[in-house]
Design an enzyme around this catalytic site. Sequence first.
Site, PDB file in Angstrom:
ATOM      1  N   GLY A 184      11.852  16.990   1.305  1.00  0.00           N
ATOM      2  CA  GLY A 184      11.763  17.343   2.281  1.00  0.00           C
ATOM      3  C   GLY A 184      10.437  16.121   3.408  1.00  0.00           C
ATOM      4  O   GLY A 184      10.131  16.827   4.178  1.00  0.00           O
ATOM      5  N   GLU A 226      11.437  15.977  -5.362  1.00  0.00           N
ATOM      6  CA  GLU A 226      13.078  15.269  -5.196  1.00  0.00           C
ATOM      7  C   GLU A 226      13.984  15.215  -4.330  1.00  0.00           C
ATOM      8  O   GLU A 226      14.112  16.110  -3.352  1.00  0.00           O
ATOM      9  CB  GLU A 226      13.732  16.538  -5.779  1.00  0.00           C
ATOM     10  N   PRO A 227      13.292  14.041  -3.250  1.00  0.00           N
ATOM     11  CA  PRO A 227      13.377  13.800  -1.444  1.00  0.00           C
ATOM     12  C   PRO A 227      14.552  12.648  -1.628  1.00  0.00           C
ATOM     13  O   PRO A 227      14.876  12.074  -2.543  1.00  0.00           O
ATOM     14  CB  PRO A 227      11.752  12.788  -1.769  1.00  0.00           C
ATOM     15  N   GLY A 228      14.960  13.138  -0.872  1.00  0.00           N
ATOM     16  CA  GLY A 228      16.179  12.347  -0.467  1.00  0.00           C
ATOM     17  C   GLY A 228      16.028  11.699   0.911  1.00  0.00           C
ATOM     18  O   GLY A 228      15.832  10.614   0.291  1.00  0.00           O
ATOM     19  N   ARG A 233      24.122  14.095  13.148  1.00  0.00           N
ATOM     20  CA  ARG A 233      21.955  14.979  12.923  1.00  0.00           C
ATOM     21  C   ARG A 233      22.416  15.296  14.509  1.00  0.00           C
ATOM     22  O   ARG A 233      21.940  16.097  14.878  1.00  0.00           O
ATOM     23  CB  ARG A 233      21.866  14.215  12.264  1.00  0.00           C
ATOM     24  N   TYR A 276      21.952  19.433  14.542  1.00  0.00           N
ATOM     25  CA  TYR A 276      20.027  18.851  14.345  1.00  0.00           C
ATOM     26  C   TYR A 276      19.292  19.159  15.912  1.00  0.00           C
ATOM     27  O   TYR A 276      18.468  18.962  15.693  1.00  0.00           O
ATOM     28  CB  TYR A 276      19.852  18.693  13.260  1.00  0.00           C
ATOM     29  N   CYS A 321      36.133  13.402  21.544  1.00  0.00           N
ATOM     30  CA  CYS A 321      36.665  14.417  22.049  1.00  0.00           C
ATOM     31  C   CYS A 321      35.580  16.014  22.584  1.00  0.00           C
ATOM     32  O   CYS A 321      36.268  16.892  22.218  1.00  0.00           O
ATOM     33  CB  CYS A 321      37.640  14.636  22.547  1.00  0.00           C
ATOM     34  N   GLU A 322      34.440  15.492  22.268  1.00  0.00           N
ATOM     35  CA  GLU A 322      33.182  16.730  22.864  1.00  0.00           C
ATOM     36  C   GLU A 322      32.079  16.376  23.587  1.00  0.00           C
ATOM     37  O   GLU A 322      31.818  15.383  23.460  1.00  0.00           O
ATOM     38  CB  GLU A 322      32.438  16.947  20.544  1.00  0.00           C
TER      39      GLU A 322
END
Length: 856
Positions: free
Chosen positions: A703, A738-740, A777, A781, A808-809
Amino acid sequence: MSEQTGRSWVVMKFGGTSVSSVDCWSTICAQARLKLADGKRVMIVVSALSGVTNLLTRLAEGGKKQERDEILLELEAKHRDLLSSLGLAPSSLFTGHWNSLLHLANSSGSALKPADRALLLAHGELLSSSIGMDALAAAQLEAVWQDARSLLKTTAEAGMDVLAARCSDDTEPALEQRLAAEGSLHITQGFIASGPAGETCLLGRGGSDTSAAYLAACLEAKSLEIWTDVPGIFSADPRVVPESRLLNRLSYSEAQELASMGAKVLHPPSIQPARRHQIPIFIKDSNRPSEPGTRIGARTVREEAQVKGVVSTNKNKIARNQLRATWRLVGFLADAFAVFKRHGYSVDLISTSESTVTVSLDPQVPAHSDELRMSAFLDDLASLCKVKIHSGCISISLVGNSIRTILGRLSAALDVFQDRHVHMVTQSANDLNLTLVVDSEHAVSLVRKLHQLLIASQAENRPEFGPSWTELTRLQPSDDLTEPWWKNKEDQLKQLMSERESAFVYDLDTARKAARRLQKLDSVSRVLYSVKANDHAELLNALAGEGLGFECVSMEEVSYVLSTVPGVRPADILFTPNFAPRHEYESALEAGVGLTVDNSWALHQWPEVFAGRDIFLRLDLDAGYGHHKKVITSGADSKFGIALEHLPVLKQSMDQHGTRVVGLHAHTGSGVSNTDVWREQLQRFLEVLPGFPEVRVLDLGGGLGVPYRRGQAGFDLERFDQLLAETLADHELELWLEPGRYLVAESGVLLSRVTQLKTKGHYHYLGVSTGMNSLIRPALYGAYHDIVNLSRLNEPAEWHYRVVGPICESGDVLGESRFLPRSEEGDIILIANTGAYGRVMSSRYNRRDPAREYIV
Ligand code: ADP
Ligand code: ASP
Ligand code: MG
């Protein structure tokens, strides 16, 4: 109007700080020249030099001769300094006004009466406009000096305040024709007008904006420009809240509400004249003239219900009156307000209950700070009801649209008022604001907190919000301490794109450096890379090379890591599934990888799977954080983790089956930059620890946030380390992370090509060859990613684009409101910090392949 083809006038008002230096005057001259070259007629309205009206106000108070002389010296120095830096000698116009000021100042030692005070204060603008006249002439701009008292007449209302008067906002064709005949460029004073008998009146402090608006109305101008020291209206006062965001566009009503409730950048009465004549208002920064600023006009698009601004205004000495009375009597309010009217008091907020009426007085009205007048007013009111006065209050307003429909959303933010005495709450009938009045000592911290909760965390990728104040005023990117890696690999990236439409490109060294930073932390024993962020084989190997283990969330990830990273052992992997089928737990234990269980159901229903095993438990520590509500992974609304209240029963059942808990795990959310969150998390772990004597590892999850915006501070690892070390000082426990995102976000960029451009409605669209199919993203988000035009890195970023993909959105928007150089088809667009949750979350939606991955 004198021109056949429509509105020909532009009114430009320059505030105090925008007329006080040589640079300001070169901006004013340049802007005037631009407008004239465009065939416009120009009316320049100026304020007094900055600080001058305050000095004149002190002078008007009378006082000792020595004090007055000192003020006059200061006033003289301000004007003389500007004149000499412009290389000008005082003109006869200037000298005439200066002598008249000396005469007024020396004529009396006691406080001046309102009419004389108005005349004295008017000299600030008379002097600055005289200097302006010569500054324009020196730039070969021939202007006509207009005495504002011959242009603006106050309306003859009963009880008019000569210090805060109003004028008519009707169009005046005769005046327009006279001015048009006299010339194309005019300069006049803000703040002043003339009364019915030709006497000097003022429009109230800050009133130059309103002068300009009246003039725009009289002339039926094409636009009204307010030039000041900030590049627009922000979602809060940018000097108080540096992360406040530029409001790209506002409706007249929203601007009215913001100005009235505290956004000092606009004098509240200035909006109505513009609105009545549908004249757009532009708020512009004289230090940054190329910034587009804020446009205020009629609303053309429907906007979702939201808060756009948190503004506050001082209610100062006499903020709140509370009338206690038997006010159910018919006509009580009418009688009470008659007293307000009789004494010239203007009420701006009212809230009522069964037995009390609370009102606050409009702080803009000068009479309200007159103590003598106040006590007469209170005596009068006391005959009707009991009055209680509160001083030192401040109103905090949430301004936006359809506020009442989002009360639910606001309620969480309104928690910040807990333990604060709220004197009154009001909401406007037009549904544009919700206002709370509190003691002023809390104002700054409350405004900052509310802005963070209601705007900063919600505004990403919303078209109404532009860049933050910090971004707009930051050092140029080349002055940044750390340059992003891709700046040094520009040629390689262009080469790679020579035969491609799009690409994710990763820089392994950037990931390695991030890994080394974490490995150096004293408090952390082990770092596991969260594979879900990016599973590119070379990245995994690079991170393994730095000594990192792996955190997996599916057995597919586990098998993939085992087969992709040579030398990796099952013990280097921790598997933390959520709602996975039973067989995944069985396979994991069989393979010998570490296992975290995050639901007591699994342990109760399949105890035999875990019998005699060592496991980690994932707990819900009951406090969630994250950059968006969809990435908050603990707390009541999250599907992850075991609730603390279930632990006692669970513990019993595990003991029966010989299941040993050797690690406690929690992950509060993603993209968190506040280091205190981890200390809090650790403290909660320590509270439950006594129940688990065999625990040797506390796994804090990941996080750790990364800066997505240019100029944003990076995660404060030093403080993080220090907080963890302090909190864990008396315990023999290992801390795991445990970061990504932290490890790989900055190592990746997404490249695409400009496909097409379009201007429609409010937007310049810049279309690129890949969109939400590669990077979801922003759509999912509202995430912000920096966007640059790699083909034009050295060109000024002066176009304001909405960057969209080909899917097409309507939601396929990669960046709202971005400043980029004027771009062309084929340019390479770079979207930064896309190394985490980019390609792994991509899709083949619309059967468009997402960008492929490359290492440089
Ligand atoms: P001028 O002298 O040009 O009339 P003002 O001092 O009256 O300028 O107004 C500009 C100031 O308004 C800014 O410097 C800023 O600190 C303040 N301000 C308060 N609220 C806001 C807001 N919401 N957006 C922009 N500026 C604000
Ligand atoms: N000079 C006046 C003031 O300081 C008016 C203005 O600047 O708008 O209040
Ligand atoms: Mg102002």
